[in-house]
Enzyme design. Structure first.
Site: not given
Ligand code: NAP
Length: 244
Positions: A10-11, A152
């Site tokens: 979704s984002r 985490y």
């Molecule tokens: P984000 O913008 O917060 O988006 C999180 C996404 O995960 C949203 O689409 C959310 O859906 C979904 N989500 C959360 N809980 C869920 C669940 N129980 N079941 C299904 N969907 C769920 O995060 P992001 O930064 O894009 O992160 C994506 C991935 O990259 C994550 O695994 C995160 O740990 C990893 N990551 C991110 C970073 C960073 O700096 N951003 C760094 C390292 C790793 P809704 O919109 O419906 O809530």
């Protein structure tokens, strides 16, 4: 036509992965937990922009019934499950001694059990097809650990272990399993981090900037493509040099 399932589409990074895979010609199933409207809007954009089919579906990955249903949607509509991107995830900043049972269970349930649930559901189809690619989104903190993010970091280290073991088990079925460890990426996940901390994280990043969701999505698209057909069980850091 090949089919890809992206969780948490979704984002943020998941949405960028859905775009990159649509651009590569995949039909895409976009999973979300609560942001129905954003996922449905993105599906519409992908359909009109890339001429592929896209379906948005609620799937809380921590629930095996919803993970099964998400993968089932791909198979029922398109007859194949070629790619699974296990992207859905949550973060949390807490002193270790203050992490509650509930917070621990939610973190592991979403970030690690979620990967298990979706991979198990997809692997059943991929093994039968004798082809498939799973890309798990871990984190550089799963490689080196982050203070005040023990739950985490532990969940993301688990994703690395799951990737390596599953890659060995599924390789004879021609199913590849890889893992990306992003650095600091500009998404909603950073919204609770103050500007000063962000600035110091940028300073610690040798390439001198935050990553973008597209930086991660481009690597995901590569790992799913034929150009990566001899790559499995690998942990790819996409972090601007933060962890080397
Ligand atoms: P984000 O913008 O917060 O988006 C999180 C996404 O995960 C949203 O689409 C959310 O859906 C979904 N989500 C959360 N809980 C869920 C669940 N129980 N079941 C299904 N969907 C769920 O995060 P992001 O930064 O894009 O992160 C994506 C991935 O990259 C994550 O695994 C995160 O740990 C990893 N990551 C991110 C970073 C960073 O700096 N951003 C760094 C390292 C790793 P809704 O919109 O419906 O809530």
């Amino acid at each position: 036509m090949k089919t890809a399932v992206v969780t948490g589409a979704s984002r943020g990074i998941g949405a960028a992965c859905a775009v990159a895979l649509a651009k590569s010609g995949y039909n895409v199933i976009l999973g979300y937990k609560v942001n129905k409207e954003r996922a449905e809007q993105l599906a519409e954009v992908l359909i009109s922009g890339y001429g592929i089919a896209a379906i948005a579906q609620k799937a809380d990955v921590s629930l095996s019934s919803e993970a099964d249903a998400l993968i089932e949607t791909a198979y029922r509509n398109f007859g194949r499950v070629d790619v699974l991107v296990n992207n859905a995830g949550i973060a949390g900043f807490k002193l270790f001694t203050e992490i509650t049972d509930e917070e621990w269970n939610e973190m592991i349930g979403t970030n690690l059990t979620g990967v298990f649930n979706c991979s198990r559901a997809a692997a059943r189809y991929m093994i039968n097809q004798k082809s498939g690619s799973i890309v798990n989104i871990s984190s550089m903190w799963g490689q080196v650990g982050a203070s005040c993010e023990v739950h985490y970091s532990a969940s993301k280290a688990g994703v690395i272990g799951l990737t390596q073991a599953l890659a060995k088990e599924l390789a004879p079925s021609n199913v590849r399993v890889n893992c990306i460890c992003p650095g600091v990426i500009k998404t909603d996940m950073l919204s609770e981090i103050d500007e000063e901390t962000i600035a110091s994280l940028v300073e610690e990043t040798p390439l001198g900037r935050l990553g973008t969701p597209k930086d991660i999505a481009d690597s995901v698209a590569f790992l799913c493509s034929d150009r990566a057909e001899f790559i499995t069980g690998q942990v790819l850091g996409v972090n601007g040099g933060f962890v080397i």
